[in-house]
Motif scaffolding. Structure first.
Motif, PDB file in Angstrom:
ATOM      1  N   GLU A   1     -24.310  -2.799   0.193  1.00 58.75           N
ATOM      2  CA  GLU A   1     -23.844  -4.096   0.685  1.00 58.75           C
ATOM      3  C   GLU A   1     -24.794  -4.596   1.770  1.00 58.75           C
ATOM      4  O   GLU A   1     -25.021  -3.917   2.757  1.00 58.75           O
TER       5      GLU A   1
ATOM      6  N   GLN B   1     -21.275 -10.164   6.854  1.00 59.08           N
ATOM      7  CA  GLN B   1     -19.848 -10.451   6.963  1.00 59.08           C
ATOM      8  C   GLN B   1     -19.030  -9.378   6.250  1.00 59.08           C
ATOM      9  O   GLN B   1     -18.037  -8.892   6.771  1.00 59.08           O
ATOM     10  N   ARG B   2     -19.467  -8.990   5.067  1.00 57.73           N
ATOM     11  CA  ARG B   2     -18.739  -7.956   4.323  1.00 57.73           C
ATOM     12  C   ARG B   2     -18.856  -6.594   5.011  1.00 57.73           C
ATOM     13  O   ARG B   2     -17.916  -5.810   4.990  1.00 57.73           O
ATOM     14  N   GLN B   3     -20.014  -6.325   5.615  1.00 59.50           N
ATOM     15  CA  GLN B   3     -20.169  -5.074   6.354  1.00 59.50           C
ATOM     16  C   GLN B   3     -19.206  -5.040   7.535  1.00 59.50           C
ATOM     17  O   GLN B   3     -18.592  -4.006   7.819  1.00 59.50           O
ATOM     18  N   LEU B   4     -19.058  -6.162   8.239  1.00 63.01           N
ATOM     19  CA  LEU B   4     -18.129  -6.241   9.368  1.00 63.01           C
ATOM     20  C   LEU B   4     -16.690  -6.050   8.895  1.00 63.01           C
ATOM     21  O   LEU B   4     -15.918  -5.302   9.505  1.00 63.01           O
ATOM     22  N   GLU B   5     -16.318  -6.706   7.787  1.00 63.74           N
ATOM     23  CA  GLU B   5     -14.970  -6.559   7.240  1.00 63.74           C
ATOM     24  C   GLU B   5     -14.692  -5.097   6.889  1.00 63.74           C
ATOM     25  O   GLU B   5     -13.622  -4.572   7.195  1.00 63.74           O
ATOM     26  N   GLN B   6     -15.650  -4.442   6.261  1.00 64.28           N
ATOM     27  CA  GLN B   6     -15.476  -3.047   5.869  1.00 64.28           C
ATOM     28  C   GLN B   6     -15.339  -2.154   7.096  1.00 64.28           C
ATOM     29  O   GLN B   6     -14.493  -1.258   7.138  1.00 64.28           O
TER      30      GLN B   6
ATOM     31  N   LEU C   1     -14.226  -3.033  10.098  1.00 58.10           N
ATOM     32  CA  LEU C   1     -12.915  -3.284  10.714  1.00 58.10           C
ATOM     33  C   LEU C   1     -11.795  -2.622   9.908  1.00 58.10           C
ATOM     34  O   LEU C   1     -10.867  -2.042  10.475  1.00 58.10           O
ATOM     35  N   ARG C   2     -11.891  -2.708   8.589  1.00 51.28           N
ATOM     36  CA  ARG C   2     -10.877  -2.091   7.720  1.00 51.28           C
ATOM     37  C   ARG C   2     -10.867  -0.575   7.923  1.00 51.28           C
ATOM     38  O   ARG C   2      -9.800   0.042   8.075  1.00 51.28           O
TER      39      ARG C   2
END
Length: 150
Positions: free
Chosen positions: A69, A73-78, A80-81
């Motif tokens: 990835e 943005q997707r790295q940050l979402e992952q 945080l999750r």
């Protein structure tokens, strides 16, 4: 200069040739491929050479670099999750550790905690599938946060 007759020159050459010691040894076959008894350190080199010469590529193969990835943005979402899941698991662990013996149901999961012989047995049962996990650990003693505490 004295002239040497050709017959004596030929005789000297023959004598010199046969007068030398001849040496030879056996021919020994050493396999290169480790699959056939060769040196196992050759395997990486042979595999690399084979892959470099492979002209036929699998059309259905997935490039491993496509799986990484790269969208921030997707790295940050992952991240945080993952952090949230870790925090929830830590809180659940502390709650179970501090809870007394009994039976607790959370969603489709039953947790049975029992104390016996200085050990705490925690049995976790998935009510949908019936799968169970059992954890046996010493009963925590002391004050939380202090040496010997939980």
């Amino acid at each position: 200069m004295a002239r040497i007759p050709s017959a004596s020159l030929a005789a000297m050459c023959i004598a010199a040739t046969f007068g030398m010691a001849a040496s030879a040894s056996e021919l020994v076959y050493r396999p290169v491929n480790p699959s056939f008894g060769g040196d196992p350190y050759n395997s990486n080199h042979l595999l690399g050479t084979a892959n470099a010469n492979d002209r036929f590529k699998d059309p259905n193969a997935v490039d491993p670099f496509d799986l990484i990835e790269t969208d921030p943005q997707r790295q940050l979402e992952q991240a945080l999750r993952d952090n949230l899941i870790s925090s929830l698991a830590s809180q659940a662990s502390q709650t179970i550790q501090n809870a007394g013996p009994g039976t607790y149901e959370i969603g489709g999961t039953r947790i049975v905690i029992s104390d016996a012989n200085g050990q705490r047995t925690t049995t976790i049962t998935n009510l949908d599938t019936g799968a169970t996990s059992r954890i046996v650990a010493p009963i925590p003693t002391g004050t939380p946060g202090l040496p010997g505490g939980f």
